[in-house]
Each structure stands twice: as C-alpha cells, then as structure tokens.
Design a protein around this motif. Structure first.
Motif, short mmCIF file in Angstrom:
data_model
loop_
_atom_site.label_atom_id
_atom_site.label_comp_id
_atom_site.label_asym_id
_atom_site.label_seq_id
_atom_site.Cartn_x
_atom_site.Cartn_y
_atom_site.Cartn_z
N ALA A 438 0.71 -1.21 0.14
CA ALA A 438 -0.07 -0.17 0.08
C ALA A 438 0.88 1.38 0.02
O ALA A 438 0.56 2.29 0.58
N GLY A 439 2.07 1.13 -0.68
CA GLY A 439 2.87 2.45 -0.92
C GLY A 439 3.81 2.73 0.50
O GLY A 439 4.45 3.79 0.46
N SER A 440 3.78 1.91 1.30
CA SER A 440 4.55 2.15 2.73
C SER A 440 6.16 2.09 2.19
O SER A 440 6.60 0.99 1.63
N LEU A 441 6.80 3.09 2.36
CA LEU A 441 8.14 3.28 2.06
C LEU A 441 9.14 2.32 2.89
O LEU A 441 10.22 1.96 2.53
N GLU A 442 8.49 1.90 3.83
CA GLU A 442 9.20 0.45 4.54
C GLU A 442 9.50 -0.55 3.75
O GLU A 442 10.31 -1.39 3.84
N ALA A 443 8.43 -0.79 2.64
CA ALA A 443 8.58 -1.98 1.93
C ALA A 443 9.93 -1.70 0.98
O ALA A 443 10.32 -2.69 0.27
N LEU A 444 10.40 -0.41 0.99
CA LEU A 444 11.64 -0.46 -0.01
C LEU A 444 12.78 -1.32 0.65
O LEU A 444 13.80 -1.57 -0.17
N LYS A 445 12.66 -1.71 1.92
CA LYS A 445 13.82 -2.50 2.35
C LYS A 445 13.85 -3.84 1.90
O LYS A 445 14.93 -4.75 1.93
N GLN A 446 12.69 -4.21 1.46
CA GLN A 446 12.61 -5.78 1.16
C GLN A 446 13.04 -6.05 -0.20
O GLN A 446 13.24 -7.08 -0.73
N TYR A 447 13.25 -4.91 -1.09
CA TYR A 447 13.78 -4.90 -2.43
C TYR A 447 15.22 -5.05 -2.53
O TYR A 447 15.93 -4.54 -1.98
N GLN A 448 15.57 -5.87 -3.34
CA GLN A 448 17.00 -6.32 -3.49
C GLN A 448 17.55 -5.56 -4.95
O GLN A 448 17.06 -5.98 -6.04
N ALA A 449 18.29 -4.44 -4.54
CA ALA A 449 18.63 -3.58 -6.04
C ALA A 449 19.70 -4.45 -6.59
O ALA A 449 20.58 -5.08 -6.19
N PRO A 450 19.72 -4.17 -7.84
CA PRO A 450 20.98 -4.57 -8.76
C PRO A 450 22.32 -4.22 -7.99
O PRO A 450 22.22 -3.14 -7.46
N GLN A 451 23.30 -4.91 -8.28
CA GLN A 451 24.68 -4.69 -7.92
C GLN A 451 25.21 -3.26 -8.11
O GLN A 451 25.58 -2.56 -7.26
N ALA A 452 24.80 -2.88 -9.06
CA ALA A 452 25.48 -1.68 -9.58
C ALA A 452 24.69 -0.27 -8.86
O ALA A 452 24.89 0.78 -8.72
N ALA A 453 23.41 -0.63 -8.29
CA ALA A 453 22.62 0.62 -7.91
C ALA A 453 22.39 0.24 -6.27
O ALA A 453 21.87 1.21 -5.49
N GLN A 454 23.12 -0.67 -5.90
CA GLN A 454 22.86 -0.94 -4.30
C GLN A 454 23.33 0.25 -3.44
O GLN A 454 22.52 0.82 -2.59
N SER A 455 24.63 0.69 -3.39
CA SER A 455 24.82 1.96 -2.74
C SER A 455 24.07 3.35 -2.91
O SER A 455 23.60 3.80 -1.81
N ASP A 456 23.73 3.49 -4.23
CA ASP A 456 22.74 4.95 -4.52
C ASP A 456 21.26 4.32 -4.09
O ASP A 456 20.49 5.21 -3.62
N TYR A 457 20.91 3.14 -3.97
CA TYR A 457 19.51 2.64 -3.74
C TYR A 457 19.38 2.85 -2.22
O TYR A 457 18.21 3.49 -1.69
N GLY A 458 20.57 2.56 -1.19
CA GLY A 458 20.56 2.90 0.15
C GLY A 458 20.39 4.45 0.42
O GLY A 458 19.50 4.56 1.51
N LYS A 459 21.01 5.19 -0.32
CA LYS A 459 20.90 6.57 0.00
C LYS A 459 19.63 7.09 -0.31
O LYS A 459 19.10 8.08 0.35
N LEU A 460 18.86 6.83 -1.33
CA LEU A 460 17.61 6.98 -1.85
C LEU A 460 16.64 6.73 -0.69
O LEU A 460 15.85 7.55 -0.36
N GLN A 461 16.88 5.40 -0.17
CA GLN A 461 15.79 4.99 0.87
C GLN A 461 16.02 5.85 2.22
O GLN A 461 15.19 6.26 2.79
N GLU A 462 17.33 6.15 2.40
CA GLU A 462 17.32 7.30 3.59
C GLU A 462 16.87 8.55 3.44
O GLU A 462 16.23 9.13 4.20
N LEU A 463 16.86 9.16 2.18
CA LEU A 463 16.71 10.40 1.90
C LEU A 463 14.84 10.39 1.95
O LEU A 463 14.28 11.41 2.48
N LEU A 464 14.38 9.26 1.31
CA LEU A 464 12.93 9.49 1.34
C LEU A 464 12.41 9.27 2.81
O LEU A 464 11.24 9.78 3.17
N ARG A 465 12.95 8.31 3.69
CA ARG A 465 12.40 8.36 5.26
C ARG A 465 12.46 9.52 5.67
O ARG A 465 11.75 10.08 6.61
N THR A 466 13.85 10.19 5.48
CA THR A 466 13.87 11.67 6.02
C THR A 466 12.73 12.70 5.70
O THR A 466 11.98 13.46 6.72
N LEU A 467 12.68 12.46 4.21
CA LEU A 467 11.51 13.58 3.90
C LEU A 467 10.14 13.11 4.03
O LEU A 467 9.41 14.33 4.39
#
Length: 672
Positions: A438-467
């Motif tokens: 249902a659009g919960s940003l917490e669900a982002l933790k469950q997604y396994q991002a591709p290897q090339a995107a993992q570092s940036d994906y983690g930073k995006l999660q942190e930004l969205l949680r803050t905002l």
C-alpha cells in the motif's frame, strides 16, 4: 450574506483591451472591503497566481490611500484576511482538501502535471494492448487532449471526437476503456490531474448540502478574465451563487482566444441572461494603451464580428501614426524587412525589449530567427518549452512528489531509473513490491537492488525516510534532494552548470511557499512561463527583442508590434475556415495581436509561401491571399506600403574602348 456587508446583484464588466481591467477589479475589491465586507469572505478567482498577487498588491495600495494609512499597517491587516484569492485550480485544490472526507478522497492526494498524466496514459495504452493495434492508435498526448476536452466541456465522448478529434472517431470504444482505466489508476494511487481539480469541485457543487456549505464561506465572488472560463468553471460559479448575489465578473468577449483549452466564449456572452433579473452590464471603452489611429484599425476589425458586446475603444493618449499594412515578396523578404525596422527603431531610442514580433504559430518565426541570429540581434521567444518540462527539473520534483505521496508510482518510476543499473524492468519490480504494501516506504527495504545500484539505492531510501517524516521542516528539503541528486545529474546530463542554475532558481522559488504540498501543487498548477529560445545570450545582453505567439502575448504591451503572415491560412488559420465559431475566434486572435501595440503597429503580408516537401533548393511556391479579416473598411484605417530588398547595383556603362556589340537577332535566326 454578511449582516453588515455591502450587497449587490450580478455584475458583468466588459473591459475592452487596454482599459485597465485589473485596476477596475482591484477597485471593486477595495470598495467591498471599505464598505465593511470581511476580506476573508471574498473569493477572488483568476487564471494565474501572478494575477492574484498583482490584484492583492493593487487592492492594498487603494485601501491604504483611502484610509490615509501612511504606515500601511491598517490596510495590511485588512488585506491579510483576503485569503481566498487564486486560480480556479488552486482554490479547487484547497477546497477539495478541506472537504476530502465528504468526497471519499484522501486529503493527501498528489496533483500531477500534464506530462505525468500523458505518461500514465501511455503506460495504460501498453497494458491494454492498444499500442499493438494493427491500425495507428492515438498517441499519449492526443489521448490526454481528448480526455481533457471531454471533461472540461462536459460533452459526450462521441461528440468530442466528432467535433474536435474526427480522426479518432474509430477508437471511441477503446478510448472509453483507456479513460476508465486511467481514472481507476489515479484513484488507486491518490492522484488528481489538472482537470480533476475542477471536475471534483464541480461534482461537489452538484450536491445541494455540500454546495450550500461551500457557498456559505463567501459573501462575494469576483472572477477575472471571465471570457476564458470553460463550462465546468461557469457551472461552478453559478452553483456558488445561483441567484447571482455578490457575483462580479470582468472580461472581454473580443479577447476570447482559448477555445483549444475548452474555454467557451458563450459563458461571457450569455452571462447576463443566466440570472433573473438580468445581470447589470458596465462597458469600459477608454483605452490607456494605444493611440487612436491604431485603435481605429482594431475597432474596424471587430465591428464586422457578428456576435459580441459592441464597444468602440477611445484613446486616452495622443498620437497620429496609422497602422502599416506592409506587403513583402516572401518569408525571407519579411525577415529582412522586420530586422531592418527593428534596428532603425533601436537607433532612434526604442529599446529592443519595447518591440515585439507576434505570430499565429511558433514555427512562423523560423526564417526570422535565422536572420536575427545573422544580424546579432538577441531575442527571447515565448510559447516554447516550459521551465518545468526540463528533464532535470522533473527529476528533482519527482523525488518531492514521491516523498509527499508514497503511492505516487509515476514519481517513483522516474526516480528509481535515475540510479545506475536500475532500468525500467527493475524499477517496475520495486514498484510492484510497494503496491503490495500500500505504498509504505518501509517496503523499500525488502527490495534487492541490482549490484550496480545498491549503494545509491540505500542513499535514496534514507532520503525518502527523512523527507517523509511529518516533523521534518519544509525549509531545507530541496537542498537535501539536490545533494542526493547532484551525482546523478552529472552522470546523466550535459550542460551541468546551466542545469544547476535552474535548480538554484527552483530552490529560490520554494522559499515562497509554506509547505511541500503547497509548493508542489502550486508549481504544477501555475508553472513559470519565462522560457526562452535565444540568439546569442539574450538574457545576459544589454537588451533583447521579444518574439511571441499571439496566445502567449495576451495581457502584454509593447511600443512597436510587428505581426507576421497576415494572410489567409495564418489569420485565419487554414484549420479554422470550415466552422463559423472558429473563424470568429481567429478574428479575435488578430484583434488581440493588434491591440498589444502602444505607438506603432505593422501587419506584414508575404505574397509567396514555399511549398513543403520539395528539394532543398526547390523554388515551388503558392501565393498568399489577403486575409478575409482585412476588409476594405479595415484597410482604409491603415497605410499601405511595400518592401523590396535592396536592388542589385546598376551596371556601370562600359567605355568606348571596352564596347562590344552582339547581334542577338542574327544568332536567333541562325538557330532555325
């Protein structure tokens, strides 16, 4: 109505071009305030946020002078309560959030812009298999135009297709399916598009108790540019005040030129008869912009319109130069002539920015732009790409939109693809996971991002949680997003410094808004229009010429105005000739162009136009016919002249020692 307020019946102010419409409406608002009407019970509806801000500024000045309020504290206190002023769409947005629970609407809905609406329709076209049809199915922008027209005119889809989009008539059933899916998808994600703000407000006003409750907030409703309203807007106004009490509308039927946006000139023409007794009509004909000789041409043009509020504009300024009707050989000669005239006026003291070249379509200035560049004349062109349509601006706003509404998958899809290694397929997988939760940003933790995107994906999660934290203050949020976005900006785009300057401007704009939601919504509803297509660096030059479509020039004025291609096929457009209503709107469009001039007006009339689809060096052409709007009566108000490019230098006679004779006649005889 307020017990101590000033009462009035319905009033229509027909304000001719240059008659001080804005000042008149501002005086009306000030009069109501000074006669005891509570400013918080005034509803002022405009078509741009800038118009509402300018109205408030003028009202403050008038009230301050009337109260002899030297320090301005009393008038400022009064005007601080004038809270219900803005565009139809922004007021609709506020009311829908206020009454959301009565409409089964999530008050945290996101308003999406036209581009996002088109993208969503495109996504649905693919999902429904419409993009794979054997025959060409309408593209996303056409689908959105059909949907918008249907909503704003309240006409059936079949009638919409027959009248406005005849080439799409065969797709009625599929378009119905597409639009139903579009509505369902928006509801699922908590999205409202530009048209929904009016549509929901209109539906709310159709329910008696809700309409009465909404109307109870206001004692007076004032509308600017009433000739530009569509059916939804006119119906909303009528539902707010069915008896017309406290209604004041200002407009000019002669400047109704936005039917392509579903605006209906009938709204202003039929306004008086919508009430019993009929609305009072006040006509403003004193023009403060143009000289009388220029107004004579405009008056003659509109005198031949069959259906209108008759008025004869009279100039308050002196001046004697008549409008020029200038014939030129072709488009190249037109560009040569206009550039020469512009430079002459610049040398005589008329700044480039006090001169404008107007045209029917944006492409009509192509040849002129080449000549301006050749002569090093800087210019700004209005009617091109909008500020918010730039990719890097849309990227940054998408992050804010996603944080504001986690169910906004359109924004999420765009943001996720900014990450390296995160293409459309991976982005879609992440979004499917979000939808399950249902659009919960917490669900982002469950997604396994591709290897090339993992570092940036983690930073995006942190930004969205803050905002997304409710306690997170709005000031500084764009700065946070910019810091996250910068490495992606540098990796994806060129011209970084220019794009960073745009983001600076966006951040500066954000300081004018109290919250993230207001910033996102107001920017979507009333985006900046200062866009340019320049020869050289116009905005960094000492001066620059203005090029503009007539639609974008409405409300503006210049000392000298050139109107290009005043021939049949341009004025009126070749696509308008078959329908009487469209033909009359084309007359009004030329009228708007002509009434932008203060001191000089020149109508340019090319005699030849090149045919399209010919070899690069081809010279096939057609002759342009005199515009049907330039009748003999109109022509008598102008000075007719012509322009010939500088002739070749005359041949110098040869001296006797160089003389030679050629028996051409004899040679011709020998051929036979």
């Amino acid at each position: 109505m307020a017990e101590n307020g000033w009462r009035s019946g319905p009033l229509l102010i027909v304000a001719g071009a240059g008659t001080g419409k804005t000042s008149t409406l501002a005086h009306r608002v000030a009069q109501l305030v000074l006669h005891g009407v509570d400013p918080s019970r005034l509803l002022l509806l405009t078509f741009t946020c800038r118009a509402a801000i300018e109205m408030r500024r003028r009202v403050h000045t008038i009230v301050r002078e009337a109260l002899a309020d030297t320090l301005g504290s009393k008038s400022q206190a009064l005007l601080s309560r004038l809270q219900w002023s803005g565009t139809f769409h922004s007021i609709g947005n506020r009311l829908l959030r206020l009454y959301a629970r009565h409409l089964k609407l999530d008050p945290s809905f996101t308003v999406v812009d036209r581009a996002d609406s088109a993208d969503l329709l495109d996504e649905l076209r693919t999902e429904l298999g419409l993009a794979e049809k054997a025959q060409r199915f309408p593209r996303k922008d056409t689908c959105l135009a059909v949907y918008s027209w249907r909503v704003n005119t309240q006409k059936a889809l079949r009638d919409t297709l027959e009248e406005q989009f005849p080439w799409c008539k065969g797709w009625e059933e599929d378009l119905t399916r597409l639009f139903r899916s579009y509505v369902e998808r928006k509801q699922r994600y908590g999205l409202l598009d530009y048209d929904d703000l009016l549509l929901y407000w209109h539906m709310m006003m159709s329910e008696g108790r809700l309409a009465q409750h909404v109307s109870g907030h206001f004692d007076h409703v004032l509308v600017d540019e009433y000739q530009d309203t569509n059916k939804l807007q006119a119906d909303i106004l009528h539902a707010l005040r069915p008896d017309g009490s406290g209604v004041t509308v200002v407009g000019d039927d002669a400047q109704a030129i936005y039917s392509f946006r579903a605006a209906a000139v009938d709204n202003i023409l039929n306004f008086p008869g919508r009430y019993r007794p009929k609305a009072e009509i006040v006509t403003l004909a004193q023009n403060y912009r143009s000289t009388q000789s220029l107004l004579d041409a405009s008056n003659a043009l509109m005198a031949e319109a069959p259906r209108q509020f008759r008025k004869h504009l009279l100039a308050a300024r002196s001046g004697s130069g008549r409008a020029l009707y200038v014939t030129v050989e072709d488009l190249a000669a037109q560009a040569d002539y206009v550039c020469g005239e512009i430079l002459k006026r610049r040398e005589s003291g008329v700044l480039l920015r006090r001169q404008a070249v107007l045209f029917r379509h944006a492409s009509a200035s192509d040849v002129l732009e080449v000549e301006l560049a050749r002569r090093n004349i800087p210019f700004v062109k209005y009617g091109g790409l909008k500020f918010l349509e730039a990719a890097h601006i849309k990227d940054l706003l998408a992050v804010l939109r996603w944080a504001d509404n986690p169910r906004n998958t359109l924004a999420a899809f765009r943001v996720l693809q900014l990450l390296p290694g995160m293409g459309p397929v991976n982005a879609r997988k992440c979004i499917e996971l979000l939808e399950k939760e249902a659009g919960s940003l917490e669900a982002l933790k469950q997604y396994q991002a591709p290897q090339a995107a993992q570092s940036d994906y983690g930073k995006l999660q942190e930004l969205l949680r803050t905002l997304a934290k409710p306690e997170q203050p709005w000031p500084g949020q764009i700065r946070q997003v910019r810091e996250w976005y910068r490495p992606h900006l540098e990796r994806i785009y060129e011209s970084i410094h220019t794009r960073l300057a745009d983001l600076d401007q966006l951040e500066q704009l954000s300081t004018n808004y109290p919250s993230r939601e207001r910033f996102i919504t107001e920017l979507t509803l009333d985006p900046p229009h200062a866009t340019s297509d320049v020869a050289g660096s116009a905005l960094h030059d000492e001066d620059y010429l203005v090029l503009s479509t007539v639609h974008s020039a409405k409300g503006m004025e210049w000392d000298t105005v050139f109107v290009l291609n005043v021939v049949d096929g341009s004025f009126p457009s070749e696509f308008a000739a078959a329908q009487a209503e469209r033909l009359e709107e084309e007359r009004r469009l030329l009228y708007v162009a002509m009434t932008r001039a203060r001191n000089e007006l020149q109508l340019c009339v090319p005699l030849k136009f090149p045919l399209t689809q010919q070899p690069k060096n081809g010279d096939a052409h057609v002759y342009g016919g005199r515009s049907r709007f330039i009748s003999d009566k109109v022509l008598k108000t102008m000075v007719q002249t012509g322009f010939q490019p500088q002739a070749l230098t005359a041949a110098v006679p040869l001296g006797d020692e160089q003389a030679a004779t050629l028996d051409v006649a004899g040679r011709l005889k020998q051929m036979w």
